[in-house]
Design an enzyme around this catalytic site. Structure first.
Site, mmCIF file in Angstrom:
data_model
loop_
_atom_site.group_PDB
_atom_site.id
_atom_site.type_symbol
_atom_site.label_atom_id
_atom_site.label_comp_id
_atom_site.label_asym_id
_atom_site.label_seq_id
_atom_site.Cartn_x
_atom_site.Cartn_y
_atom_site.Cartn_z
ATOM 1 N N LYS A 21 72.469 32.489 49.729
ATOM 2 C CA LYS A 21 73.085 32.612 51.030
ATOM 3 C C LYS A 21 72.243 33.449 51.974
ATOM 4 O O LYS A 21 72.465 33.476 53.180
ATOM 5 C CB LYS A 21 74.447 33.317 50.893
ATOM 6 C CG LYS A 21 75.403 32.669 49.959
ATOM 7 C CD LYS A 21 76.648 33.615 49.781
ATOM 8 C CE LYS A 21 77.297 33.347 48.485
ATOM 9 N NZ LYS A 21 78.288 34.357 48.101
ATOM 10 N N GLY A 22 71.296 34.185 51.407
ATOM 11 C CA GLY A 22 70.591 35.215 52.175
ATOM 12 C C GLY A 22 69.864 34.712 53.405
ATOM 13 O O GLY A 22 69.710 35.440 54.388
ATOM 14 N N ASP A 68 60.154 38.651 47.047
ATOM 15 C CA ASP A 68 60.082 39.927 46.339
ATOM 16 C C ASP A 68 59.164 39.730 45.134
ATOM 17 O O ASP A 68 57.944 39.754 45.282
ATOM 18 C CB ASP A 68 61.520 40.318 45.975
ATOM 19 C CG ASP A 68 61.654 41.682 45.351
ATOM 20 O OD1 ASP A 68 60.804 42.541 45.631
ATOM 21 O OD2 ASP A 68 62.618 41.905 44.591
ATOM 22 N N PHE A 71 64.838 48.781 49.208
ATOM 23 C CA PHE A 71 65.899 47.775 49.193
ATOM 24 C C PHE A 71 66.538 47.680 50.568
ATOM 25 O O PHE A 71 67.031 48.664 51.104
ATOM 26 C CB PHE A 71 66.951 48.087 48.131
ATOM 27 C CG PHE A 71 67.814 46.894 47.857
ATOM 28 C CD1 PHE A 71 67.384 45.885 47.002
ATOM 29 C CD2 PHE A 71 69.045 46.751 48.498
ATOM 30 C CE1 PHE A 71 68.164 44.758 46.778
ATOM 31 C CE2 PHE A 71 69.830 45.621 48.268
ATOM 32 C CZ PHE A 71 69.385 44.632 47.407
HETATM 33 P P1 IMP Z 1 62.448 37.260 43.958
HETATM 34 O O1 IMP Z 1 62.813 36.104 43.084
HETATM 35 O O2 IMP Z 1 62.246 38.529 43.177
HETATM 36 O O3 IMP Z 1 61.315 36.997 44.914
HETATM 37 O O4 IMP Z 1 63.741 37.617 44.764
HETATM 38 C C1 IMP Z 1 64.160 36.973 45.865
HETATM 39 C C2 IMP Z 1 65.614 37.253 46.076
HETATM 40 O O5 IMP Z 1 65.982 38.578 45.661
HETATM 41 C C3 IMP Z 1 65.894 37.199 47.539
HETATM 42 O O6 IMP Z 1 66.265 35.903 47.916
HETATM 43 C C4 IMP Z 1 67.014 38.181 47.695
HETATM 44 O O7 IMP Z 1 68.235 37.530 47.455
HETATM 45 C C5 IMP Z 1 66.814 39.179 46.604
HETATM 46 N N1 IMP Z 1 66.172 40.411 47.122
HETATM 47 C C6 IMP Z 1 64.939 40.868 46.862
HETATM 48 N N2 IMP Z 1 64.697 42.023 47.502
HETATM 49 C C7 IMP Z 1 65.820 42.291 48.213
HETATM 50 C C8 IMP Z 1 66.194 43.350 49.102
HETATM 51 O O8 IMP Z 1 65.439 44.302 49.403
HETATM 52 N N3 IMP Z 1 67.439 43.265 49.629
HETATM 53 C C9 IMP Z 1 68.298 42.253 49.365
HETATM 54 N N4 IMP Z 1 67.994 41.244 48.535
HETATM 55 C C10 IMP Z 1 66.765 41.260 47.964
HETATM 56 MG MG MG Z 2 68.743 35.580 48.045
#
Ligand code: IMP
Ligand code: MG
Length: 177
Positions: A43-44, A103, A152
């Site tokens: 949803k982000g 991330d 975060f």
């Molecule tokens: P990844 O798979 O580690 O790249 O994570 C991506 C997902 O982690 C993003 O779509 C976010 O939902 C969540 N995420 C990563 N860092 C943050 C943050 O600082 N705040 C909120 N959600 C995060």
């Molecule tokens: Mg997300």
């Protein structure tokens, strides 16, 4: 949620300015008439997706895909699953995946694998935020709003345990992560 402190990192005004620039870049990079499928990751990305789509001055089609990484803390566990699929076929189409933040890169590298099997004509990523320090999988976004440090953040679609998505600014949530 009240035990956390919020510190504004990127104001709503700066976000809007940057989103307009990204929209200009995307408009310039996709000349011609073929539809551009903008796939928002639930949803982000929904708020960024809605604003970015309106900053692009060409034909777009809006699609959504649901992905969940197990667990609801501040780090993803590394396991990913598809919770909602696209409505449309993307075979032969130009695809722009729209994500809130890259991330570790685990979510997007999984998703790109899934989408590439469907034989799009091209596929690129637009990410509002990038935390390059945290990368575990090599994921490169063609359009990045802001690169940020390893903190975060919440707001403008980003959540902490489903809270704070409706904040207009992007804020650091202090006391977690
Ligand atoms: P990844 O798979 O580690 O790249 O994570 C991506 C997902 O982690 C993003 O779509 C976010 O939902 C969540 N995420 C990563 N860092 C943050 C943050 O600082 N705040 C909120 N959600 C995060
Ligand atoms: Mg997300």
């Amino acid at each position: 949620m009240s035990e956390h402190r919020l510190r504004t990192l990127i104001t709503a005004e700066r976000i809007q300015e940057r989103v307009l620039q990204l929209g200009e870049d995307i408009t310039r990079d996709y000349p011609g008439e073929r539809p551009l499928y903008m796939i928002g990751i639930l949803k982000g990305a929904v708020i960024f997706h809605a604003d970015l789509a309106r900053a692009v001055r060409r034909t777009v089609r809006l699609e959504f895909i649901g992905i969940s990484s197990y667990g609801k803390g501040t780090t993803s566990s590394g396991e990913v699953k598809l919770t909602k699929d696209l409505d449309a076929s993307i075979e032969g189409a130009d695809v722009l995946v729209v994500e809130d933040i890259v991330d570790s890169g685990v979510t997007l590298s999984y998703l790109l694998g899934v989408l590439e099997q469907r034989k799009p004509r091209s596929i690129r990523i637009a990410a509002l935020l990038d935390k390059p320090e945290r990368r575990m999988r090599p994921v490169l976004a063609s359009y990045v709003g802001f690169s940020i440090a390893d903190e975060f953040v919440v707001g403008y679609g980003l959540d902490y345990a489903e809270d704070y998505r409706n904040l207009r600014d992007i804020c650091v949530l202090e006391g977690v992560g």
